[in-house]
Design a protein around this motif. Structure first.
Motif, PDB file in Angstrom:
ATOM      1  N   ASN A  28       0.837  -1.205   0.000  1.00 43.92           N
ATOM      2  CA  ASN A  28       0.000   0.000   0.000  1.00 43.92           C
ATOM      3  C   ASN A  28       0.867   1.249   0.000  1.00 43.92           C
ATOM      4  O   ASN A  28       1.977   1.249   0.524  1.00 43.92           O
ATOM      5  CB  ASN A  28      -0.905   0.034   1.237  1.00 43.92           C
ATOM      6  CG  ASN A  28      -2.074  -0.898   1.113  1.00 43.92           C
ATOM      7  OD1 ASN A  28      -2.722  -0.952   0.081  1.00 43.92           O
ATOM      8  ND2 ASN A  28      -2.338  -1.655   2.154  1.00 43.92           N
ATOM      9  N   SER A  29       0.345   2.309  -0.556  1.00 43.05           N
ATOM     10  CA  SER A  29       1.062   3.580  -0.575  1.00 43.05           C
ATOM     11  C   SER A  29       1.125   4.167   0.833  1.00 43.05           C
ATOM     12  O   SER A  29       0.368   3.784   1.727  1.00 43.05           O
ATOM     13  CB  SER A  29       0.348   4.573  -1.495  1.00 43.05           C
ATOM     14  OG  SER A  29      -0.887   4.973  -0.901  1.00 43.05           O
ATOM     15  N   ASN A  32      -2.251   5.434   1.934  1.00 43.22           N
ATOM     16  CA  ASN A  32      -3.178   4.392   2.398  1.00 43.22           C
ATOM     17  C   ASN A  32      -2.791   3.864   3.770  1.00 43.22           C
ATOM     18  O   ASN A  32      -3.665   3.543   4.583  1.00 43.22           O
ATOM     19  CB  ASN A  32      -3.258   3.247   1.391  1.00 43.22           C
ATOM     20  CG  ASN A  32      -4.090   3.603   0.192  1.00 43.22           C
ATOM     21  OD1 ASN A  32      -4.953   4.474   0.257  1.00 43.22           O
ATOM     22  ND2 ASN A  32      -3.834   2.943  -0.920  1.00 43.22           N
ATOM     23  N   ASP A  41     -10.277  11.237   6.751  1.00 40.53           N
ATOM     24  CA  ASP A  41      -9.331  11.990   5.920  1.00 40.53           C
ATOM     25  C   ASP A  41      -8.743  13.181   6.657  1.00 40.53           C
ATOM     26  O   ASP A  41      -7.559  13.489   6.511  1.00 40.53           O
ATOM     27  CB  ASP A  41     -10.014  12.474   4.638  1.00 40.53           C
ATOM     28  CG  ASP A  41     -10.322  11.354   3.673  1.00 40.53           C
ATOM     29  OD1 ASP A  41      -9.833  10.220   3.891  1.00 40.53           O
ATOM     30  OD2 ASP A  41     -11.065  11.591   2.703  1.00 40.53           O
TER      31      ASP A  41
END
Length: 61
Positions: A28-29, A32, A41
């Motif tokens: 995952n980045s 993420n 967020d």
């Protein structure tokens, strides 16, 4: 637009730093990974600014 050495250093070090910080090994980045460990967020963005400061101080950006 050409990346500066500072930009390249930051980008290359961010992913490994985030993975060590959260003690994860994933494809995952970094974004993420942060989202996985935050409520939403807004919380992720607020957390990112702290992580950015930490990584920047380590690599002298």
């Amino acid at each position: 637009m050409k990346l500066t050495k500072e930009d390249t250093d930051f980008y290359e070090n961010l992913q490994p730093w985030i993975q060590r910080h959260f003690d994860v090994r994933t494809s995952n980045s970094w974004a993420n990974i942060i989202l996985l460990f935050t409520r939403d967020d807004k919380d992720a963005l607020n957390g990112f600014s702290g992580y950015w400061m930490s990584v920047s101080s380590v690599i002298k950006v």
